[in-house]
Design a protein around this motif. Structure first.
Motif, PDB file in Angstrom:
ATOM      1  N   SER A  95       0.838  -1.213   0.000  1.00 38.97           N
ATOM      2  CA  SER A  95       0.000   0.000   0.000  1.00 38.97           C
ATOM      3  C   SER A  95       0.864   1.250   0.000  1.00 38.97           C
ATOM      4  CB  SER A  95      -0.920   0.011   1.220  1.00 38.97           C
ATOM      5  OG  SER A  95      -1.810  -1.075   1.174  1.00 38.97           O
ATOM      6  N   VAL A  96       1.926   1.247   0.786  1.00 31.61           N
ATOM      7  CA  VAL A  96       2.828   2.404   0.821  1.00 31.61           C
ATOM      8  C   VAL A  96       3.485   2.588  -0.538  1.00 31.61           C
ATOM      9  CG1 VAL A  96       4.986   3.260   1.824  1.00 31.61           C
ATOM     10  CG2 VAL A  96       3.212   2.332   3.308  1.00 31.61           C
ATOM     11  N   SER A  97       3.848   1.503  -1.180  1.00 36.52           N
ATOM     12  CA  SER A  97       4.450   1.589  -2.514  1.00 36.52           C
ATOM     13  C   SER A  97       3.455   2.175  -3.507  1.00 36.52           C
ATOM     14  CB  SER A  97       4.907   0.203  -2.959  1.00 36.52           C
ATOM     15  OG  SER A  97       5.434   0.259  -4.258  1.00 36.52           O
ATOM     16  N   GLU A  98       2.206   1.706  -3.446  1.00 37.39           N
ATOM     17  CA  GLU A  98       1.177   2.252  -4.345  1.00 37.39           C
ATOM     18  C   GLU A  98       0.922   3.723  -4.052  1.00 37.39           C
ATOM     19  OE1 GLU A  98      -2.234  -0.244  -3.920  1.00 37.39           O
ATOM     20  OE2 GLU A  98      -1.251  -1.986  -4.809  1.00 37.39           O
ATOM     21  N   LEU A  99       0.935   4.115  -2.756  1.00 36.06           N
ATOM     22  CA  LEU A  99       0.749   5.519  -2.381  1.00 36.06           C
ATOM     23  C   LEU A  99       1.893   6.362  -2.934  1.00 36.06           C
ATOM     24  CD1 LEU A  99      -0.810   7.675  -0.789  1.00 36.06           C
ATOM     25  CD2 LEU A  99       0.596   7.080   1.192  1.00 36.06           C
ATOM     26  N   ASN A 100       3.114   5.866  -2.842  1.00 40.57           N
ATOM     27  CA  ASN A 100       4.257   6.600  -3.400  1.00 40.57           C
ATOM     28  C   ASN A 100       4.106   6.780  -4.906  1.00 40.57           C
ATOM     29  OD1 ASN A 100       5.605   6.977  -1.002  1.00 40.57           O
ATOM     30  ND2 ASN A 100       6.840   5.120  -1.194  1.00 40.57           N
ATOM     31  N   THR A 101       3.674   5.703  -5.584  1.00 38.71           N
ATOM     32  CA  THR A 101       3.476   5.796  -7.033  1.00 38.71           C
ATOM     33  C   THR A 101       2.390   6.826  -7.357  1.00 38.71           C
ATOM     34  OG1 THR A 101       4.098   3.476  -7.255  1.00 38.71           O
ATOM     35  CG2 THR A 101       2.920   4.460  -9.100  1.00 38.71           C
ATOM     36  N   SER A 102       1.288   6.773  -6.617  1.00 42.10           N
ATOM     37  CA  SER A 102       0.203   7.745  -6.855  1.00 42.10           C
ATOM     38  C   SER A 102       0.668   9.162  -6.573  1.00 42.10           C
ATOM     39  CB  SER A 102      -0.993   7.416  -5.960  1.00 42.10           C
ATOM     40  OG  SER A 102      -1.508   6.156  -6.286  1.00 42.10           O
ATOM     41  N   THR A 103       1.455   9.343  -5.516  1.00 42.70           N
ATOM     42  CA  THR A 103       1.961  10.684  -5.186  1.00 42.70           C
ATOM     43  C   THR A 103       2.877  11.193  -6.285  1.00 42.70           C
ATOM     44  OG1 THR A 103       1.848  10.114  -2.839  1.00 42.70           O
ATOM     45  CG2 THR A 103       3.173  12.010  -3.419  1.00 42.70           C
ATOM     46  N   ARG A 104       3.728  10.324  -6.806  1.00 45.34           N
ATOM     47  CA  ARG A 104       4.600  10.729  -7.915  1.00 45.34           C
ATOM     48  C   ARG A 104       3.770  11.133  -9.130  1.00 45.34           C
ATOM     49  NH1 ARG A 104       7.613   5.827  -7.381  1.00 45.34           N
ATOM     50  NH2 ARG A 104       8.881   6.099  -5.550  1.00 45.34           N
ATOM     51  N   ASN A 105       2.759  10.311  -9.443  1.00 40.83           N
ATOM     52  CA  ASN A 105       1.905  10.642 -10.591  1.00 40.83           C
ATOM     53  C   ASN A 105       1.201  11.972 -10.385  1.00 40.83           C
ATOM     54  OD1 ASN A 105       2.618   8.273 -11.834  1.00 40.83           O
ATOM     55  ND2 ASN A 105       0.803   7.154 -11.157  1.00 40.83           N
ATOM     56  N   LEU A 106       0.691  12.203  -9.169  1.00 40.32           N
ATOM     57  CA  LEU A 106       0.007  13.462  -8.871  1.00 40.32           C
ATOM     58  C   LEU A 106       0.974  14.633  -8.974  1.00 40.32           C
ATOM     59  CD1 LEU A 106      -2.552  14.919  -7.951  1.00 40.32           C
ATOM     60  CD2 LEU A 106      -1.804  14.545  -5.584  1.00 40.32           C
ATOM     61  N   ALA A 107       2.186  14.457  -8.448  1.00 41.80           N
ATOM     62  CA  ALA A 107       3.182  15.532  -8.517  1.00 41.80           C
ATOM     63  C   ALA A 107       3.534  15.831  -9.963  1.00 41.80           C
ATOM     64  CB  ALA A 107       4.432  15.138  -7.733  1.00 41.80           C
ATOM     65  N   THR A 108       3.628  14.778 -10.764  1.00 36.40           N
ATOM     66  CA  THR A 108       3.935  14.979 -12.187  1.00 36.40           C
ATOM     67  C   THR A 108       2.802  15.747 -12.857  1.00 36.40           C
ATOM     68  OG1 THR A 108       5.177  12.912 -12.210  1.00 36.40           O
ATOM     69  CG2 THR A 108       4.490  13.782 -14.330  1.00 36.40           C
TER      70      THR A 108
END
Length: 141
Positions: A95-108
């Motif tokens: 879940s933390v890995s998926e959250l990091n991926t989502s945060t990166r996508n949102l930041a992008t």
């Protein structure tokens, strides 16, 4: 002495030598037998001591095996109870890995949106300036 008497005397001497050799052999066998009897008695005494001690040792080993089995069952139960915790930790990591991926996508997306917003802001300013220019020319006519 005749030839028969000499032959008889030789046979008697040979028989005496054989009897003496047999007597020496029997004496040696008797001494070896005494030593073997003593060794067998010592072995029997040692075996009796070992058997007596082995009985106590056997009981201790059985008690130790029983305790080991109890401990192993307890450890297996605790491991079974901990397994869901490790599963939950693994899922939390995912879940933390998926959250990091989502945060990166949102930041992008936000940074790319900010670039587009800046371009839109420039276009808006250019458009307003153009409108002012055109409206002033129309008002003077």
């Amino acid at each position: 002495m005749s030839g028969g008497q000499i032959a008889g005397l030789i046979a008697a001497i040979a028989f005496l030598i054989i009897a003496l050799a047999f007597l020496l052999l029997a004496a040696r066998i008797a001494s070896v037998t005494k030593e073997v009897r003593g060794t067998v008695k010592e072995v029997n005494t040692t075996l009796n001591v070992v058997n007596a001690e082995l009985g106590g040792l056997t009981h201790e080993v059985e008690a130790l095996l029983t305790k080991s089995n109890t401990l192993l069952n307890d450890v297996n139960g605790k491991v079974a109870a901990i397994d869901p915790v490790f599963t939950a930790i693994g899922e939390l990591g995912e879940s933390v890995s998926e959250l990091n991926t989502s945060t990166r996508n949102l930041a992008t997306k936000v940074s790319s949106g900010a670039k587009n917003s800046a371009k839109a802001g420039v276009a808006l300013k250019v458009g307003r300036t153009a409108m002012k220019l055109f409206t002033k020319k129309d008002a003077t006519k």
